[in-house]
Write a protein that holds these residues in place. Structure first.
Motif, PDB file in Angstrom:
ATOM      1  N   THR A  10      64.038  16.221  36.437  1.00  0.00           N
ATOM      2  CA  THR A  10      64.571  15.928  37.544  1.00  0.00           C
ATOM      3  C   THR A  10      63.868  15.587  38.555  1.00  0.00           C
ATOM      4  O   THR A  10      62.477  15.604  38.436  1.00  0.00           O
ATOM      5  CB  THR A  10      65.425  17.268  38.041  1.00  0.00           C
ATOM      6  N   THR A  11      64.034  14.778  39.534  1.00  0.00           N
ATOM      7  CA  THR A  11      63.192  14.349  40.557  1.00  0.00           C
ATOM      8  C   THR A  11      62.827  15.392  41.350  1.00  0.00           C
ATOM      9  O   THR A  11      63.675  16.324  41.966  1.00  0.00           O
ATOM     10  CB  THR A  11      64.115  13.133  41.482  1.00  0.00           C
ATOM     11  N   THR A  12      61.391  15.652  41.801  1.00  0.00           N
ATOM     12  CA  THR A  12      61.173  16.675  42.407  1.00  0.00           C
ATOM     13  C   THR A  12      60.168  16.052  43.525  1.00  0.00           C
ATOM     14  O   THR A  12      59.787  14.740  43.383  1.00  0.00           O
ATOM     15  CB  THR A  12      60.134  17.668  41.712  1.00  0.00           C
ATOM     16  N   ARG A  13      59.975  17.081  44.793  1.00  0.00           N
ATOM     17  CA  ARG A  13      59.022  16.580  45.714  1.00  0.00           C
ATOM     18  C   ARG A  13      57.582  16.743  45.189  1.00  0.00           C
ATOM     19  O   ARG A  13      57.357  17.230  44.235  1.00  0.00           O
ATOM     20  CB  ARG A  13      59.372  17.526  46.694  1.00  0.00           C
ATOM     21  N   THR A  14      56.779  15.778  45.745  1.00  0.00           N
ATOM     22  CA  THR A  14      55.410  15.573  45.413  1.00  0.00           C
ATOM     23  C   THR A  14      54.749  16.906  45.568  1.00  0.00           C
ATOM     24  O   THR A  14      54.909  17.712  46.594  1.00  0.00           O
ATOM     25  CB  THR A  14      54.596  14.711  46.083  1.00  0.00           C
ATOM     26  N   GLY A  15      54.022  17.619  44.694  1.00  0.00           N
ATOM     27  CA  GLY A  15      53.325  18.918  44.719  1.00  0.00           C
ATOM     28  C   GLY A  15      54.378  20.114  44.219  1.00  0.00           C
ATOM     29  O   GLY A  15      53.843  21.202  44.274  1.00  0.00           O
ATOM     30  N   GLU A  16      55.588  19.662  44.063  1.00  0.00           N
ATOM     31  CA  GLU A  16      56.670  20.870  43.613  1.00  0.00           C
ATOM     32  C   GLU A  16      56.364  21.104  42.160  1.00  0.00           C
ATOM     33  O   GLU A  16      56.423  19.943  41.426  1.00  0.00           O
ATOM     34  CB  GLU A  16      57.964  20.421  43.893  1.00  0.00           C
ATOM     35  N   VAL A  17      55.940  22.189  41.637  1.00  0.00           N
ATOM     36  CA  VAL A  17      55.930  22.799  40.172  1.00  0.00           C
ATOM     37  C   VAL A  17      57.224  22.889  39.747  1.00  0.00           C
ATOM     38  O   VAL A  17      58.069  23.884  40.443  1.00  0.00           O
ATOM     39  CB  VAL A  17      54.903  23.735  40.226  1.00  0.00           C
ATOM     40  N   ASP A  18      57.685  22.250  38.658  1.00  0.00           N
ATOM     41  CA  ASP A  18      58.948  22.517  37.774  1.00  0.00           C
ATOM     42  C   ASP A  18      58.708  23.620  36.733  1.00  0.00           C
ATOM     43  O   ASP A  18      58.106  23.216  35.891  1.00  0.00           O
ATOM     44  CB  ASP A  18      59.499  21.263  37.417  1.00  0.00           C
ATOM     45  N   ASN A  19      59.014  24.879  37.007  1.00  0.00           N
ATOM     46  CA  ASN A  19      58.539  25.971  36.125  1.00  0.00           C
ATOM     47  C   ASN A  19      59.583  26.381  35.126  1.00  0.00           C
ATOM     48  O   ASN A  19      59.245  27.190  34.235  1.00  0.00           O
ATOM     49  CB  ASN A  19      58.260  27.147  36.782  1.00  0.00           C
ATOM     50  N   LEU A 133      50.583  39.280  39.256  1.00  0.00           N
ATOM     51  CA  LEU A 133      49.762  39.231  40.622  1.00  0.00           C
ATOM     52  C   LEU A 133      49.375  38.007  40.771  1.00  0.00           C
ATOM     53  O   LEU A 133      49.224  37.456  41.840  1.00  0.00           O
ATOM     54  CB  LEU A 133      48.409  40.165  40.401  1.00  0.00           C
ATOM     55  N   LEU A 134      49.253  36.923  39.608  1.00  0.00           N
ATOM     56  CA  LEU A 134      49.050  35.544  39.881  1.00  0.00           C
ATOM     57  C   LEU A 134      50.253  34.808  40.207  1.00  0.00           C
ATOM     58  O   LEU A 134      50.203  33.877  41.178  1.00  0.00           O
ATOM     59  CB  LEU A 134      48.454  34.898  38.571  1.00  0.00           C
ATOM     60  N   TYR A 135      51.371  35.291  39.839  1.00  0.00           N
ATOM     61  CA  TYR A 135      52.440  34.643  40.596  1.00  0.00           C
ATOM     62  C   TYR A 135      52.735  34.772  41.956  1.00  0.00           C
ATOM     63  O   TYR A 135      53.177  34.073  42.598  1.00  0.00           O
ATOM     64  CB  TYR A 135      53.692  35.062  39.769  1.00  0.00           C
ATOM     65  N   LEU A 136      52.230  35.922  42.498  1.00  0.00           N
ATOM     66  CA  LEU A 136      52.434  36.346  43.880  1.00  0.00           C
ATOM     67  C   LEU A 136      51.260  35.379  44.532  1.00  0.00           C
ATOM     68  O   LEU A 136      51.983  34.932  45.600  1.00  0.00           O
ATOM     69  CB  LEU A 136      51.879  37.739  43.954  1.00  0.00           C
ATOM     70  N   GLY A 137      50.167  35.318  43.876  1.00  0.00           N
ATOM     71  CA  GLY A 137      49.115  34.430  44.706  1.00  0.00           C
ATOM     72  C   GLY A 137      49.858  32.690  44.831  1.00  0.00           C
ATOM     73  O   GLY A 137      49.698  32.219  45.622  1.00  0.00           O
ATOM     74  N   GLU A 138      50.288  32.459  43.633  1.00  0.00           N
ATOM     75  CA  GLU A 138      50.839  31.136  43.438  1.00  0.00           C
ATOM     76  C   GLU A 138      51.970  30.916  44.433  1.00  0.00           C
ATOM     77  O   GLU A 138      52.083  29.928  45.151  1.00  0.00           O
ATOM     78  CB  GLU A 138      51.116  30.632  42.003  1.00  0.00           C
ATOM     79  N   GLY A 139      52.901  32.023  44.302  1.00  0.00           N
ATOM     80  CA  GLY A 139      54.162  31.792  45.187  1.00  0.00           C
ATOM     81  C   GLY A 139      53.659  31.652  46.617  1.00  0.00           C
ATOM     82  O   GLY A 139      54.373  30.919  47.396  1.00  0.00           O
ATOM     83  N   ALA A 140      52.822  32.609  47.018  1.00  0.00           N
ATOM     84  CA  ALA A 140      52.251  32.384  48.423  1.00  0.00           C
ATOM     85  C   ALA A 140      51.672  31.361  48.730  1.00  0.00           C
ATOM     86  O   ALA A 140      51.911  30.372  49.882  1.00  0.00           O
ATOM     87  CB  ALA A 140      51.494  33.519  48.702  1.00  0.00           C
ATOM     88  N   ARG A 143      54.239  28.367  48.760  1.00  0.00           N
ATOM     89  CA  ARG A 143      55.579  28.534  49.393  1.00  0.00           C
ATOM     90  C   ARG A 143      56.762  28.477  48.644  1.00  0.00           C
ATOM     91  O   ARG A 143      57.569  28.055  49.085  1.00  0.00           O
ATOM     92  CB  ARG A 143      55.484  27.865  50.572  1.00  0.00           C
ATOM     93  N   ASN A 144      56.694  29.283  47.314  1.00  0.00           N
ATOM     94  CA  ASN A 144      57.707  29.308  46.449  1.00  0.00           C
ATOM     95  C   ASN A 144      58.260  30.664  46.349  1.00  0.00           C
ATOM     96  O   ASN A 144      57.484  31.496  45.546  1.00  0.00           O
ATOM     97  CB  ASN A 144      57.113  28.561  45.119  1.00  0.00           C
ATOM     98  N   LEU A 145      59.233  30.913  47.009  1.00  0.00           N
ATOM     99  CA  LEU A 145      59.739  32.169  47.056  1.00  0.00           C
ATOM    100  C   LEU A 145      60.349  32.755  45.779  1.00  0.00           C
ATOM    101  O   LEU A 145      60.278  33.976  45.329  1.00  0.00           O
ATOM    102  CB  LEU A 145      60.810  32.555  48.271  1.00  0.00           C
ATOM    103  N   LEU A 146      60.753  31.993  44.738  1.00  0.00           N
ATOM    104  CA  LEU A 146      60.960  32.261  43.670  1.00  0.00           C
ATOM    105  C   LEU A 146      60.147  32.723  42.655  1.00  0.00           C
ATOM    106  O   LEU A 146      59.894  33.952  42.085  1.00  0.00           O
ATOM    107  CB  LEU A 146      61.982  31.015  42.749  1.00  0.00           C
ATOM    108  N   HIS A 147      58.989  32.089  42.686  1.00  0.00           N
ATOM    109  CA  HIS A 147      57.820  32.418  42.053  1.00  0.00           C
ATOM    110  C   HIS A 147      57.216  33.748  42.448  1.00  0.00           C
ATOM    111  O   HIS A 147      56.793  34.531  41.710  1.00  0.00           O
ATOM    112  CB  HIS A 147      56.797  31.397  42.461  1.00  0.00           C
ATOM    113  N   TYR A 148      57.193  33.762  43.930  1.00  0.00           N
ATOM    114  CA  TYR A 148      56.880  35.113  44.418  1.00  0.00           C
ATOM    115  C   TYR A 148      57.370  36.091  44.188  1.00  0.00           C
ATOM    116  O   TYR A 148      57.029  37.243  43.772  1.00  0.00           O
ATOM    117  CB  TYR A 148      56.563  34.787  45.995  1.00  0.00           C
ATOM    118  N   SER A 149      58.851  36.211  44.102  1.00  0.00           N
ATOM    119  CA  SER A 149      59.815  37.173  43.633  1.00  0.00           C
ATOM    120  C   SER A 149      59.491  37.506  42.166  1.00  0.00           C
ATOM    121  O   SER A 149      59.523  38.646  41.904  1.00  0.00           O
ATOM    122  CB  SER A 149      61.229  36.804  44.123  1.00  0.00           C
TER     123      SER A 149
END
Length: 196
Positions: A10-19, A133-140, A143-149
């Motif tokens: 799908t089309t995503t914003r630049t810098g947005e990671v599709d997980n 813990l790595l997901y917490l850091g990456e999410g922060a 600024r990806n609340l789903l990854h952080y959660s």
């Protein structure tokens, strides 16, 4: 923000990671790998499986998820500025540091207490803790609340699983850990959907 079109995505914003690919692979790894472990162990297993199969299922799913995560991060960095690329590269390298530290900690601890079977408990829970813990850091950082959660969920599930011993910790990781990844894969699709 500008958008980029990726083949087959799908089309995503630049810098947005599709997980989605990584989350789905990790969900399958947890459910099939830890699930196969729990149903095939003990004095009266639910299903007799070759000893190598649960670890192979887990390893294959984790390897596939890692590849999907690397590819998604690389796609997200296309067209990014140097500070964003540096941040992404440092986040990627933190995975290597985390896994290496986990290997050293588990190997050292099991050798120190002379209990090699302790690895059976520490690897699945320790890796979930480090991944979380790595997901917490990456999410922060992203600024990806789903990854952080998801990171928060994995940290808590993995730490709590230690109280359950075997086979309870494998049930916990298969159901709650795999389920967390599955829910994240579904929510990731909604997160990436273009806003109207």
């Amino acid at each position: 923000m500008t958008t980029i079109a990726l083949p087959g995505a799908t089309t995503t914003r630049t810098g947005e990671v599709d997980n989605r690919g990584a989350y789905t692979s990790f969900a399958l790894a947890y459910v099939l790998g830890h699930g196969a472990t729990v149903i095939s162990q003990g004095t009266d297993p639910l299903l007799v499986l070759p000893d190598w199969l649960p670890m192979t299922l887990l390893g294959a799913g984790l390897a596939a998820g890692t590849v999907f995560a690397i590819l998604a991060a690389a796609r997200a960095q296309r067209g990014a500025d140097k500070p964003t690329m540096l941040s992404g590269n440092l986040l990627g390298l933190s995975w290597l540091s985390g896994i290496a530290a986990l290997f050293l900690a588990i190997t050292g601890l099991t050798a120190m207490v002379n209990m090699p079977t302790l690895q059976t408990i520490l690897w699945p829970t320790g890796s979930g803790l480090v991944f979380g813990l790595l997901y917490l850091g990456e999410g922060a950082a992203r600024r990806n609340l789903l990854h952080y959660s998801l990171g928060t969920w994995l940290v808590l599930v993995s730490a709590f699983a230690l109280f359950l011993g075997t086979p309870g910790l494998f049930w916990m990781l298969a159901i709650a850990g795999g389920g967390g990844y599955a829910v994240a894969a579904v929510l990731e699709h909604r997160r990436l959907a273009p806003t109207r």
